[in-house]
Every structure is written in structure tokens, then in C-alpha cells.
Design a protein around this motif. Structure first.
Motif, PDB file in Angstrom:
ATOM      1  N   TYR A  35       0.759  -1.185   0.174  1.00 19.01           N
ATOM      2  CA  TYR A  35      -0.061  -0.070  -0.051  1.00 19.01           C
ATOM      3  C   TYR A  35       0.682   1.250  -0.061  1.00 19.01           C
ATOM      4  CZ  TYR A  35      -3.124   3.616   1.858  1.00 19.01           C
ATOM      5  OH  TYR A  35      -3.810   4.757   1.812  1.00 19.01           O
ATOM      6  N   TYR A  36       1.909   1.197   0.894  1.00 15.95           N
ATOM      7  CA  TYR A  36       2.797   2.460   1.012  1.00 15.95           C
ATOM      8  C   TYR A  36       3.987   2.341  -0.302  1.00 15.95           C
ATOM      9  CZ  TYR A  36       0.523   3.711   5.451  1.00 15.95           C
ATOM     10  OH  TYR A  36      -0.172   4.408   6.066  1.00 15.95           O
ATOM     11  N   PHE A  37       4.384   1.404  -0.684  1.00 17.07           N
ATOM     12  CA  PHE A  37       5.535   1.357  -1.253  1.00 17.07           C
ATOM     13  C   PHE A  37       5.323   0.821  -2.612  1.00 17.07           C
ATOM     14  CE2 PHE A  37       7.641   1.422   2.998  1.00 17.07           C
ATOM     15  CZ  PHE A  37       8.116   2.707   2.896  1.00 17.07           C
ATOM     16  N   PRO A 143       7.133   6.908   0.385  1.00 10.35           N
ATOM     17  CA  PRO A 143       5.791   6.249  -0.319  1.00 10.35           C
ATOM     18  C   PRO A 143       5.314   6.910  -1.310  1.00 10.35           C
ATOM     19  CG  PRO A 143       5.916   7.061   2.246  1.00 10.35           C
ATOM     20  CD  PRO A 143       7.120   7.309   1.603  1.00 10.35           C
ATOM     21  N   GLY A 197       4.973  11.497   5.028  1.00 10.76           N
ATOM     22  CA  GLY A 197       4.226  10.183   5.327  1.00 10.76           C
ATOM     23  C   GLY A 197       5.013   9.129   5.557  1.00 10.76           C
ATOM     24  N   THR A 198       6.497   9.266   5.522  1.00  8.95           N
ATOM     25  CA  THR A 198       7.530   8.127   5.518  1.00  8.95           C
ATOM     26  C   THR A 198       7.359   7.577   6.818  1.00  8.95           C
ATOM     27  OG1 THR A 198       8.954   9.189   4.003  1.00  8.95           O
ATOM     28  CG2 THR A 198       9.922   7.315   5.336  1.00  8.95           C
ATOM     29  N   GLU A 200       5.146   7.622   9.094  1.00  7.32           N
ATOM     30  CA  GLU A 200       3.752   7.169   9.420  1.00  7.32           C
ATOM     31  C   GLU A 200       3.724   5.715   8.766  1.00  7.32           C
ATOM     32  OE1 GLU A 200      -1.068   8.283   8.723  1.00  7.32           O
ATOM     33  OE2 GLU A 200       0.652   9.269   7.686  1.00  7.32           O
ATOM     34  N   ALA A 201       4.279   5.765   7.484  1.00  6.47           N
ATOM     35  CA  ALA A 201       4.091   4.510   6.906  1.00  6.47           C
ATOM     36  C   ALA A 201       5.012   3.394   7.516  1.00  6.47           C
ATOM     37  CB  ALA A 201       4.890   4.793   5.230  1.00  6.47           C
ATOM     38  N   TRP A 202       6.155   3.631   7.955  1.00  2.00           N
ATOM     39  CA  TRP A 202       7.058   2.683   8.486  1.00  2.00           C
ATOM     40  C   TRP A 202       6.585   2.246   9.908  1.00  2.00           C
ATOM     41  CZ3 TRP A 202      10.880  -0.337   6.806  1.00  2.00           C
ATOM     42  CH2 TRP A 202      11.554   0.187   5.790  1.00  2.00           C
ATOM     43  N   HIS A 204       3.038   2.048  10.552  1.00  2.00           N
ATOM     44  CA  HIS A 204       1.890   1.161  10.098  1.00  2.00           C
ATOM     45  C   HIS A 204       2.380  -0.330   9.780  1.00  2.00           C
ATOM     46  CE1 HIS A 204      -0.923   4.931   9.391  1.00  2.00           C
ATOM     47  NE2 HIS A 204      -0.712   4.558  10.617  1.00  2.00           N
TER      48      HIS A 204
END
Length: 343
Positions: A35-37, A143, A197-198, A200-202, A204
Motif C-alpha cells: 500500500y505504501y511502497f 511512499p 508520510g514516510t 507514518e508508513a514505517w 503502520h
């Protein structure tokens, strides 16, 4: 080797069932990473899985061993999934191939196959790639959208390194480690050093690995000893470093929710073949991994260090298994020592 012994005694599910459950437990983490990458995460896993199965089948043929019964235990497939999940998204096919050969052929089959390898195969492959190809192994993209126009060239390895540099960004651990001694932590975070958002992505992604790990514990496919002691020792030591200098060391939460911490605690450190087997041994083993991770992150040269910490503790497993076996009831301490020496 604990899983192998337990299976023979009838106290654990068959090997293939365990491996497939572990693969299933990686799905939340892989889904959130994708979803993020982007789809490069899935391409890593699919290519690594195909490489792993093909490499294992080839070596079994060369060793004149039955191919299908061994492939059916899904251990090679799991190694490919774990290695693929560890690599930067859309890694070149040849890079994945080198890592898989190191993992399946060198770290597993050359030692005799499943149940005989002293080191975690996926982490052997990852560590080899990190040392040999540091440029490709640090090209974590920020992301992004699910599909990228550079996905095909990246996988094929035809995209120039200069173009890759323009597409990539540092992970939170990497950025913080290389912020410079003169830069305070407050100044570092105030400067917005990471793409939006980086962080937050890690976080999650870490929580998704935690969810998969809790499923494995709930299914009693792994025990709590190694993950809890690894995360506990990391939290304690990170807190001591942070209390000594909040300006240059990351907080415990930062260390737990970034990088491969939770992925390593539940999916890597708990490898049933290369991990310690006794309860006391598992506690020491997990705590040792946690301590090494924080020491390498804060004092050493690598920003994540989970792979190296696991491999270093793999070396200690035979000693832990010898000296952490509980003394049988009714035996004197001297008698127990004599029995241990004889064995």
C-alpha cells in the motif's frame, strides 16, 4: 532445531503446516508495505520465491535427493518470502537471485538442508547483499503510488544508478543515524528530513508485522520468549541511551516502530532451526539479539542491524542449548554437569 524435534515427538504441527502458516502471517505486513511502497514489494517476494524454489530443486537434483517431498515442506518458499520482504521495493532480479543463492544454496543446502543449517538462511542472503551491494540495498523509495513507471526497468536492472538515486529516499533509521553529530534531534525532526508520510508508513508497517506475529503466537507456532525478550531488551537499552543523550539517540518507540524490528522479532529471530531451543536459552537468545541491535544502531555502522544481530546470536545457539538445559529433577548439580559433558 526445536520445531524438528517437536514434530517428531508429536507436540507440534507438521513442518509444512508451520511454514505455510508463517507465510500466511506475513500477508498483513506485505499488504501494508505494498500500500505504501507499491507493487515493487510484491515483485520482490514473487521473484525471490521463484528463485528459492528453483534453487532448492536444482540442488536436490544434484544431490540425488527426492525433489517434491522437500519442496512440499514450503521452507524454501518461506525463505524467499522473508528475503523478498526485506529488500527495497522493485529490487533487480539479479540482486534477488544472488541473495537467494546465498540463502538457499549456501546457508541451507550446503549444511545438509532443513534442520541442519546453523544460520537463518534469509538473513545470510540479506547480509551478503547489504555488504556486497550497499548502493542497491539502501535505495528505499518514499511512499508512492501503487504503480510506478520505473517499476519494470528497476526489476530488470536496466535503470541507471543515477536515476535510482533520484527516486529513492532514506529510511527513518538511516536518516537519523547520518544526521550529523552537530545536529540535535529536535533540529533534525523540525527540518522535516523525510518525505511526507514516510515515518507514518514505517509505523503502520511495523504494526502490521506485529499483527502477523501475534497470530503466530496465538496459533502456538512460535513461543513468546524470543519476541518479548528481544523487544524488552531493545526497549530497556534504547531507553538508557535516550536518557543519557536525548539529542543524539532515538527513543525506544522510534527503535521499535521503524526498520525491521517487529518483523525481525516475530518472523526472523524465531526461526525454529537456527534459534535456541530451551526456554532459558530462548530468553537469553532474544535478549542478546535486542542488545546487539541497539548497540549496532547507536554505536556501529549500520542503521538497522537486525540481520547482523540474529546471525551473531545464531553462532551462540549451540552454547546456549548446552548450558541452558534445565537440570533433571532428583539429580545433583555435579551429576548433571557430568551428564552434560558426556553428551
Amino acid at each position: 532445531m526445536s520445531m524438528m524435534h517437536a514434530t517428531q515427538l508429536g507436540t507440534a504441527p507438521p513442518t509444512a503446516q508451520v511454514m505455510r502458516w508463517v507465510i500466511a502471517a506475513t500477508l498483513p505486513g506485505l499488504a501494508v508495505m505494498t500500500y505504501y511502497f507499491g507493487l515493487g514489494v510484491l515483485s520482490n517476494v514473487l521473484i525471490a520465491a521463484l528463485w528459492a524454489v528453483a534453487a532448492e530443486a536444482l540442488i536436490l537434483r544434484l544431490r540425488h535427493r527426492p525433489v517434491w517431498p522437500t519442496l512440499n515442506d514450503a521452507s524454501a518458499l518461506l525463505t524467499g518470502v522473508l528475503l523478498g520482504a526485506s529488500l527495497p521495493p522493485a529490487s533487480p532480479w539479479w540482486l534477488i537471485g544472488v541473495g537467494v543463492i546465498a540463502a538457499v544454496v549456501v546457508a541451507k543446502q550446503l549444511y545438509g538442508g532443513l534442520g541442519h543449517n546453523p544460520f537463518n538462511p534469509a538473513m545470510v542472503g540479506y547480509a551478503l547483499l547489504l555488504v556486497s551491494f550497499p548502493t542497491h540495498m539502501t535505495l528505499w523509495a518514499p511512499p508512492q503510488a501503487l504503480w510506478s513507471h520505473t517499476l519494470g526497468p528497476q526489476i530488470l536492472g536496466t535503470l541507471p544508478t543515477s536515476s535510482l538515486d533520484g527516486l529513492s529516499g532514506a529510511t527513518p533509521l538511516d536518516a537519523f543515524k547520518h544526521k550529523g553529530e552537530a545536529v540535535l534531534a529536535s533540529e533534525f525532526w523540525a527540518s522535516s528530513p523525510l518525505p511526507e508520510g514516510t515515518l507514518e508508513a514505517w509505523r503502520h508497517i511495523a504494526l502490521a508485522w506485529l499483527a502477523g506475529g501475534l497470530v503466530l503466537i496465538a496459533k502456538r507456532l512460535i513461543s513468546w520468549h524470543i519476541p518479548v525478550t528481544m523487544l524488552g531488551s531493545m526497549t530497556l537499552l534504547a531507553a538508557l541511551f535516550y536518557a543519557s543523550d536525548t539529542s543524539h539517540f532515538g527513543s525506544p518507540v522510534f527503535h521499535l516502530l521503524t526498520g525491521a524490528t517487529l518483523f525481525g522479532a516475530f518472523f526472523i529471530a524465531t526461526d525454529p532451526v537456527s534459534a535456541a531451543t530451551s526456554r532459558r536459552g530462548k530468553l537469553i537468545y532474544g535478549a542478546g539479539i535486542g542488545v546487539l541491535v541497539i548497540l549496532i544502531r547507536n554505536v556501529g555502522g549500520y542503521p538497522d542491524a537486525v540481520a547482523f544481530a540474529v546471525l551473531l546470536m545464531n553462532i551462540c545457539v549451540p552454547l546456549l542449548d548446552i548450558y541452558s538445559v534445565p537440570r533433571p529433577g532428583g539429580k545433583a548439580s555435579s551429576e548433571h554437569k557430568a551428564t552434560r559433558k558426556a553428551s
